[in-house]
Write a protein that holds these residues in place. Structure first.
Motif, PDB file in Angstrom:
ATOM      1  N   TRP A 175       0.833  -1.193   0.000  1.00  0.00           N
ATOM      2  CA  TRP A 175       0.000   0.000   0.000  1.00  0.00           C
ATOM      3  C   TRP A 175       0.865   1.240   0.000  1.00  0.00           C
ATOM      4  O   TRP A 175       1.906   1.268  -0.624  1.00  0.00           O
ATOM      5  CB  TRP A 175      -0.979  -0.059   1.189  1.00  0.00           C
ATOM      6  CG  TRP A 175      -2.269   0.656   0.930  1.00  0.00           C
ATOM      7  CD1 TRP A 175      -2.817   1.628   1.685  1.00  0.00           C
ATOM      8  CD2 TRP A 175      -3.181   0.455  -0.151  1.00  0.00           C
ATOM      9  NE1 TRP A 175      -4.011   2.042   1.163  1.00  0.00           N
ATOM     10  CE2 TRP A 175      -4.259   1.341   0.032  1.00  0.00           C
ATOM     11  CE3 TRP A 175      -3.190  -0.371  -1.249  1.00  0.00           C
ATOM     12  CZ2 TRP A 175      -5.326   1.417  -0.839  1.00  0.00           C
ATOM     13  CZ3 TRP A 175      -4.257  -0.301  -2.117  1.00  0.00           C
ATOM     14  CH2 TRP A 175      -5.306   0.587  -1.899  1.00  0.00           C
ATOM     15  N   TRP A 176       0.492   2.257   0.743  1.00  0.00           N
ATOM     16  CA  TRP A 176       1.038   3.577   0.503  1.00  0.00           C
ATOM     17  C   TRP A 176       2.108   3.989   1.501  1.00  0.00           C
ATOM     18  O   TRP A 176       2.100   3.616   2.655  1.00  0.00           O
ATOM     19  CB  TRP A 176      -0.094   4.607   0.542  1.00  0.00           C
ATOM     20  CG  TRP A 176      -1.185   4.223  -0.400  1.00  0.00           C
ATOM     21  CD1 TRP A 176      -2.421   3.770  -0.096  1.00  0.00           C
ATOM     22  CD2 TRP A 176      -1.118   4.220  -1.816  1.00  0.00           C
ATOM     23  NE1 TRP A 176      -3.127   3.497  -1.217  1.00  0.00           N
ATOM     24  CE2 TRP A 176      -2.360   3.761  -2.296  1.00  0.00           C
ATOM     25  CE3 TRP A 176      -0.136   4.557  -2.738  1.00  0.00           C
ATOM     26  CZ2 TRP A 176      -2.645   3.639  -3.640  1.00  0.00           C
ATOM     27  CZ3 TRP A 176      -0.422   4.442  -4.075  1.00  0.00           C
ATOM     28  CH2 TRP A 176      -1.656   3.992  -4.511  1.00  0.00           C
ATOM     29  N   LEU A 193     -10.807  -1.108  -5.017  1.00  0.00           N
ATOM     30  CA  LEU A 193     -12.036  -1.671  -4.463  1.00  0.00           C
ATOM     31  C   LEU A 193     -12.324  -1.143  -3.068  1.00  0.00           C
ATOM     32  O   LEU A 193     -13.479  -1.095  -2.644  1.00  0.00           O
ATOM     33  CB  LEU A 193     -11.938  -3.200  -4.423  1.00  0.00           C
ATOM     34  CG  LEU A 193     -11.712  -3.900  -5.761  1.00  0.00           C
ATOM     35  CD1 LEU A 193     -11.618  -5.398  -5.553  1.00  0.00           C
ATOM     36  CD2 LEU A 193     -12.817  -3.548  -6.747  1.00  0.00           C
ATOM     37  N   GLY A 194     -11.266  -0.777  -2.361  1.00  0.00           N
ATOM     38  CA  GLY A 194     -11.439  -0.293  -0.987  1.00  0.00           C
ATOM     39  C   GLY A 194     -10.115  -0.333  -0.261  1.00  0.00           C
ATOM     40  O   GLY A 194      -9.064  -0.529  -0.865  1.00  0.00           O
ATOM     41  N   ALA A 195     -10.166  -0.144   1.035  1.00  0.00           N
ATOM     42  CA  ALA A 195      -8.951  -0.135   1.850  1.00  0.00           C
ATOM     43  C   ALA A 195      -8.507  -1.554   2.177  1.00  0.00           C
ATOM     44  O   ALA A 195      -9.325  -2.462   2.327  1.00  0.00           O
ATOM     45  CB  ALA A 195      -9.190   0.634   3.149  1.00  0.00           C
ATOM     46  N   VAL A 196      -7.197  -1.731   2.297  1.00  0.00           N
ATOM     47  CA  VAL A 196      -6.637  -3.000   2.745  1.00  0.00           C
ATOM     48  C   VAL A 196      -6.706  -3.035   4.267  1.00  0.00           C
ATOM     49  O   VAL A 196      -6.279  -2.096   4.938  1.00  0.00           O
ATOM     50  CB  VAL A 196      -5.176  -3.158   2.277  1.00  0.00           C
ATOM     51  CG1 VAL A 196      -4.584  -4.453   2.824  1.00  0.00           C
ATOM     52  CG2 VAL A 196      -5.096  -3.137   0.754  1.00  0.00           C
ATOM     53  N   LEU A 197      -7.244  -4.127   4.812  1.00  0.00           N
ATOM     54  CA  LEU A 197      -7.420  -4.240   6.257  1.00  0.00           C
ATOM     55  C   LEU A 197      -6.614  -5.400   6.816  1.00  0.00           C
ATOM     56  O   LEU A 197      -6.328  -6.372   6.114  1.00  0.00           O
ATOM     57  CB  LEU A 197      -8.898  -4.445   6.614  1.00  0.00           C
ATOM     58  CG  LEU A 197      -9.897  -3.378   6.166  1.00  0.00           C
ATOM     59  CD1 LEU A 197     -11.304  -3.786   6.591  1.00  0.00           C
ATOM     60  CD2 LEU A 197      -9.538  -2.013   6.731  1.00  0.00           C
ATOM     61  N   PRO A 242      -7.025  -0.422   9.266  1.00  0.00           N
ATOM     62  CA  PRO A 242      -6.231  -0.153   8.060  1.00  0.00           C
ATOM     63  C   PRO A 242      -4.827  -0.738   8.153  1.00  0.00           C
ATOM     64  O   PRO A 242      -4.147  -0.597   9.169  1.00  0.00           O
ATOM     65  CB  PRO A 242      -6.202   1.377   8.012  1.00  0.00           C
ATOM     66  CG  PRO A 242      -7.439   1.798   8.730  1.00  0.00           C
ATOM     67  CD  PRO A 242      -7.614   0.803   9.838  1.00  0.00           C
ATOM     68  N   ALA A 243      -4.419  -1.418   7.110  1.00  0.00           N
ATOM     69  CA  ALA A 243      -3.096  -2.047   7.084  1.00  0.00           C
ATOM     70  C   ALA A 243      -2.012  -0.993   6.922  1.00  0.00           C
ATOM     71  O   ALA A 243      -2.226   0.058   6.313  1.00  0.00           O
ATOM     72  CB  ALA A 243      -3.028  -3.057   5.948  1.00  0.00           C
ATOM     73  N   LYS A 244      -0.845  -1.284   7.467  1.00  0.00           N
ATOM     74  CA  LYS A 244       0.309  -0.404   7.346  1.00  0.00           C
ATOM     75  C   LYS A 244       1.493  -1.182   6.782  1.00  0.00           C
ATOM     76  O   LYS A 244       1.641  -2.376   7.031  1.00  0.00           O
ATOM     77  CB  LYS A 244       0.690   0.180   8.712  1.00  0.00           C
ATOM     78  CG  LYS A 244      -0.347   1.094   9.335  1.00  0.00           C
ATOM     79  CD  LYS A 244       0.147   1.628  10.669  1.00  0.00           C
ATOM     80  CE  LYS A 244      -0.876   2.544  11.301  1.00  0.00           C
ATOM     81  NZ  LYS A 244      -0.400   3.062  12.626  1.00  0.00           N
TER      82      LYS A 244
END
Length: 296
Positions: A2-3, A58-62, A74-76
């Protein structure tokens, strides 16, 4: 993947480069910028690689940290944040660094060969990758070669390294690896000596240079080998102990390097045992098994 707060720059000369969008919502289309899974907006692509794959959000990664509960958070990236003021303490453990003239110069292959030979001779080796764009393939290769423990900068929440975070990442991982008291620490500097991922900023740090027991240079051709050795010597005050990579794939290249750079050239595929033995001798390690002839 992710980001991160950093710009995403993936293989800027050989693939794709891009940036993080300011906003993101379901239905937006972004691009896959490297095989490690880094996502962003593609700004530039090398023509022979074609266009990057489009990906719809599609949405946030959890993640689901609570056992037995379906509560997502929320994943980090990374298991802890990078401390930019981290101190360096290698506890007397010898350190081998692999630097290259550019991407795809054979750094990972050389590091893996060195690790495998050290393990074969009874040494405990820990290894990490200090710079680049998130891709676990290289550290998995280190593990396959026998490294006891591995790390990558992504473990500290950094997706793409820069000159700002490179030194802190290197200090943190060297210090963390040294706490396990391995016989040797081997690490790879992704990208080339001249690049955007922070290799220069790392090699300019006096404390990091002091911690380096041996530096091996990987080069694609004899001209790159000559220029890489010259850069290490004149810009960073570092004397490489060996040159390897595609430049050493045949005897002609090896002889040219020896004559031009006064450095031994060792091929990391056919002469992998010789490369590892050369590094072990350079380090002056005494508690190793006896070396046997190549092809054992």
């Amino acid at each position: 993947m992710w980001w991160s707060a950093h710009w995403v720059i993936a293989r800027p000369w050989f693939g794709y480069s891009g940036h993080i969008p300011e906003t993101l919502k379901p239905g937006d289309v972004i691009q896959m910028l490297n095989i490690g899974g880094v996502l962003g907006i593609c700004d530039s692509a090398t023509p022979d690689k074609g266009k990057p794959f489009d990906c719809k959000v599609l949405g946030a990664v959890l993640t689901f940290p609570y056992l037995g509960e379906r509560i997502g958070v929320p994943a980090k990236v990374g298991y802890k944040a990078l401390d930019y003021d981290a101190a360096l303490d290698v506890r007397g453990v010898p350190v081998v660094a692999l630097a290259g003239t550019c991407m795809e110069a054979g750094k990972t292959a050389a590091a893996s060969a060195i690790i495998a030979r050290m393990r074969h001779r009874g040494l405990i080796v820990d290894a990490f990758k200090a710079t680049g764009v998130s891709l676990r393939r290289d550290v998995l290769a280190f593990e396959d070669s026998g490294a006891r423990r591995t790390m990558i900068f992504t473990d500290l929440g950094i997706v793409t390294t820069t000159e700002k975070c490179g030194p802190a990442l290197t200090r943190t991982m060297l210090t963390e690896m040294a706490t396990g008291q391995p016989d040797v620490i081997v690490f790879e500097l992704g990208d080339g000596l001249l690049g955007t991922y922070g290799v220069e900023s790392i090699l300019r740090q006096a404390d990091i240079k002091k911690a380096l027991t041996a530096v091996a240079l990987s080069a694609n051709d004899p001209v790159a080998a000559w220029g890489g050795v010259k850069l290490l010597r004149e810009r960073f005050g570092i004397e490489p102990c060996v040159v390897t990579g595609p430049a050493t794939d045949n005897q002609v290249g090896i002889e040219i390097i020896r004559e031009a750079d006064e450095r031994p050239g060792v091929q990391c595929h056919q002469q992998s045992a010789d490369l590892g033995d050369h590094i072990i001798t350079w380090l002056g390690l005494s508690h190793v098994r006896e070396s046997k002839v190549a092809g054992e």
